[in-house]
Design an enzyme around this catalytic site. Sequence first.
Site, PDB file in Angstrom:
ATOM      1  N   THR A 180     -27.506  24.390  37.997  1.00 15.28           N
ATOM      2  CA  THR A 180     -28.693  24.218  38.839  1.00 15.28           C
ATOM      3  C   THR A 180     -29.467  22.947  38.477  1.00 15.28           C
ATOM      4  OG1 THR A 180     -28.853  26.599  39.034  1.00 15.28           O
ATOM      5  CG2 THR A 180     -30.831  25.357  39.560  1.00 15.28           C
ATOM      6  N   GLY A 228     -30.021  28.602  30.765  1.00 13.25           N
ATOM      7  CA  GLY A 228     -30.447  29.396  29.622  1.00 13.25           C
ATOM      8  C   GLY A 228     -29.836  28.885  28.338  1.00 13.25           C
ATOM      9  N   GLU A 264     -28.245  34.201  40.827  1.00 11.66           N
ATOM     10  CA  GLU A 264     -26.884  34.565  41.282  1.00 11.66           C
ATOM     11  C   GLU A 264     -26.830  34.754  42.799  1.00 11.66           C
ATOM     12  OE1 GLU A 264     -24.263  34.317  39.536  1.00 11.66           O
ATOM     13  OE2 GLU A 264     -25.233  34.084  37.589  1.00 11.66           O
TER      14      GLU A 264
END
Lengths: 658, 658
Positions: A138, A177, A421
């Site tokens: 992303t 993350g 997701e």
Amino acid sequence: SVNPDLGSERQTASFSVERLTALLDGGAEQTRIRRAVVEAIESDPVFSRENQYFQTQNERYEAAVKKAVHLQKKMREMGWTENGPEYTYIYRALSGDVAFLLHRVFMRSISVLGSDTQIAKWIPLATQYKLIGSYAQTELGHGTYLQGLETTAVFDTATQEFILNTPKISAMKWWPGDMGRSATHTVVFAQLYIHGKCYGIHPFIVQLRSLRDHSLCPGITAGDIGPKMNFEHIDNGYLLLKNVRVPRENMLSKFCEVRPDGTYVRQGSQQINYFTMTTVRISLISDEVLIPLKKACTIAIRYSVVRRQSKLKPGEQEAKILDYQTQQEKLLPQLAAAYAFHFTNDYLQELLDRGYREIERKNFDVLPELHALSSGFKAMITQHSTAGVEICLRACGGHGYSLLSGLPSLYTKILASCIYEGENTILLLQTARFLIKCFMAASAGQPVPPSVTYLAAVKRGKCPAKNKLDFLSPDIYTEAYQHVAVRLTSSTAAKLQDLIQSGVKKHDAWNQCTVQLVQAAKAHCHYIAVKNFAETVEKLETKAGIQKIMKHLCDLFALHGIFSNTGAFLYDGYTSAAQMDMVTAAYLDLLAVIRKDAVPLVDAFDFTDQSLLSALGSYDGQVYQRLYEWAQKSPTNQMSPAYERYLKPLLHNTLSKL
Amino acid sequence: SVNPDLGSERQTASFSVERLTALLDGGAEQTRIRRAVVEAIESDPVFSRENQYFQTQNERYEAAVKKAVHLQKKMREMGWTENGPEYTYIYRALSGDVAFLLHRVFMRSISVLGSDTQIAKWIPLATQYKLIGSYAQTELGHGTYLQGLETTAVFDTATQEFILNTPKISAMKWWPGDMGRSATHTVVFAQLYIHGKCYGIHPFIVQLRSLRDHSLCPGITAGDIGPKMNFEHIDNGYLLLKNVRVPRENMLSKFCEVRPDGTYVRQGSQQINYFTMTTVRISLISDEVLIPLKKACTIAIRYSVVRRQSKLKPGEQEAKILDYQTQQEKLLPQLAAAYAFHFTNDYLQELLDRGYREIERKNFDVLPELHALSSGFKAMITQHSTAGVEICLRACGGHGYSLLSGLPSLYTKILASCIYEGENTILLLQTARFLIKCFMAASAGQPVPPSVTYLAAVKRGKCPAKNKLDFLSPDIYTEAYQHVAVRLTSSTAAKLQDLIQSGVKKHDAWNQCTVQLVQAAKAHCHYIAVKNFAETVEKLETKAGIQKIMKHLCDLFALHGIFSNTGAFLYDGYTSAAQMDMVTAAYLDLLAVIRKDAVPLVDAFDFTDQSLLSALGSYDGQVYQRLYEWAQKSPTNQMSPAYERYLKPLLHNTLSKL
């Protein structure tokens, strides 16, 4: 000492709680393994979550890293392996409060996208934690539309390297993350350029931080994206690349390879990639969505039999708030949904397993249906469950609003599942595209996948129910849901065709139908969920009262859906106004029936107090004591830090001198 | 430098933004005063909110106290008074981030409930901040049901004192703002006992902390209740009383007095008390509900014209996400609701002013209607607006989930408004009780208050609309809403009577109807909101495009309500399926029309960047730069605090030695 108002609820259970727990776990042996894992984790003070609601983002992050490191040790000690039966329960036992989850995604992406040589090199390093991996897809400017990613990787034949860059601010990687502060490596997705030509998005292994002292590597700017609504324990990161060079061998090359001379070679089938997304979407339903919903139901329902407020009958003791019809109407449909979606998840898992076997035999035919169902259900279940957790929170009034109830953090975490997701609206439109395609095919007499064969059999009939008891018949309500799903799909397909035939361009016509397409996709998923619940109930053991109570929940799930969405059923007269009154009556009757078993039904989820971390939802129901004990531990319970500087001068009337 | 994707939206406004701002403010002069206040507050660095998303609960609290103290100084400097025209804008300019809000409630309760002597003693002390007041009503075990409060105040004739006690844990005061760490005094509500007889709930002034050193007074245990979903800046507190003695003069005695010999005397009318609750409920709508909803709309709509994602037409530039029908369908109804509720609030304010004038003439007849409307609208508007803010948040995808978007804190704050000052379900049931009563009276030919006269005129007709344009006629849709409200009220009244006639006890019958009573109350409020919006639009100036765009918003608000709740309109055939298709078509057409003016419509709310505190919603639309700049300021942007202790040993493979 259990609060007697809670204890009395357990004495009248109409079924065996232990048997229901085993059913939910998939057998008594699974329950045993799960409890052993929970026991091992919860008895270890390193994994304690006790102070969680009082910690800062920095403290939460540090604790999550500590737990992740300790978990490696614990697994060796306990003899647990990543492929062992215990593994699925570890994450649940930790309530997800652990770092390095992206390290697993890093490994999976190498396993799936990497060549055998790459796998042989990187997987052992990762397994032994000689590096910490992340996954950088992303960007600030692109989430759902992957083709639009702007990071570039230019192949330099002279040095046999890829040169990675962030050409503009919107191309900055954002959200990955474990990347903000922990990861040493990541997989970067970038537009591949060779000799000036763009070949689209490809994955590259990039080192971010020194393995010696953790300092950022040359050309790398990375950090933490700051505070979020939840996930304080995760260091979601940003990443800027400035002429970062990685060797040719770092492009993951199972499907595409760049030869030394710059020749681009595509090999093998990429269809398996879509299968990976499907797997992730299905697995998040049980871990990230069902568990929080079940926890929220547990907390709110236990609290609602302990909390007494106002009088139902004049002169009597104040009533348990669960005895009010409005409170039942808030909570019990969420409980029914938790069970419904539990069984939907079983259905999806089975479909996935079957799909996997087909794919192993190189049969990719199942992929479109699997993709449509996993997308639609990911959206539907996350949406319903998020709303459900919010309802549970609000149903607990002021105490639900305290972090100590556990409900706010369940809500702020589950909310994210609607976004990650695959954003839900986008996913529902993918399901809708599949539905329209299958409807057209079915109308033309062509074969369609099993879950949508019903679209071919458009019946014009009316609902045959004659009294409210008829609406407790699964055939009656399943047919009604089917009818609505067919109608919404067929009418939207017709609108789409009409628009195109009247000269509107295809993409404009599609956009003008999207609000209705989303409705059709939701109706399809709702129908499948109801049908699957009813079929599951039929197959259950009739002993120990299990089938009977599950039948009630199935009825409630189905009737709540009709009651909350009457227009869809009334629209074409399939259901009459008189029948809708029967639905309402049957639905309200069911609330009073299920209310009696509400506490045993949440007890069966078998959450420990540590995993609930809720002053309202503890097994013993000592709500007020817990709230007071916990509040006293808050770091805000010290002398006012504003006293000397602000309050004292104010109270001593030195205001004008301030 | 304004982002061109945002700038272009402003060039095509169909109306004068400045005129609309003046309309919302209640005149251009009000706009001028408001902007002057905002300018004075925002140019003062003490009031800066810049680091808010990075602060701990302790830091937020300290900053709020600092601001509250500084505000006193600022008001003197600027010549602002509590009764001046600037006052209403100060709270908005501070975005509510200020302490001592309960000090004002403390003062108001003394003014309303105290005798002249008490007012003369306490109000000057409070005004000069020689004490800091709070308001201690809610207990751990009792919120909505005030009669159930358990704190006791026993009159001791020997010493002429009241002895206050917390007899059990559920009687502990819980939630009072400013009480956890700041307040020196509070008003405690307790059950009054004289000579062993209970006289019900009465208010007592109790000192909590020493005026010399802020230590807790004898018998007082007090502290902060810990972390909440929001309101980190407020020290919501708990309070335990152990034989705390206060002089007889400390019972607020405008309405009830205890004479020295223990004689209890009731005097005057307490009806004005209900009026106070009504006032609070109405005033919170504008301050705590409309502002967050308008801010959320501003942020989400500005972001949606700057964010480009995926392609609407193949081969073209990626589209602004607001050009997708599904995004319009999420955001534009929230925008329409923000305007609708703005005008509802005007309506309620006017009703309140009129009511106040009547009450001054000792005419209390207006109270029931005022109470019913303020309760119902408090519930309806907080509910819709909370849902609206959540939709705005989710419509911004991942970036909406970052605290830096401003949306999470708007959501977590507005959510509380559904719970405080009357839990929404309880309030709706109060409105419903009024409706049923009036319906029965009207059916019996008795006179009823103006807002419910429509209940008398039950018409059996059908909706006369013949094409989708007819649904842009306010008469058509207002009638439809009225029809539904009458039907739900009358059918629930009938169910209630049937139950009672069949032998069900009155209170049981009521409980069995509550789910439907809530529906009736909501339908009533929705009808009044639609009707009021339509009437407001009719009276607007036709110049400068204002009336036209407001008419579109009114139509959208009305049609969105029908589209989202089709069953209520289809049920008895008032609206046919063909007409519902017209509604859908008209509704979807309107989205495309209003989309063109979406940015000017949020610009008219006139929020400064500092008050939005949003990286997504700034006036210049430099979304990605802001996110990056702000993230860099986060205290999480430092070397990993877990490196030396956990990451380094792990990466250097000393795992086994840990």
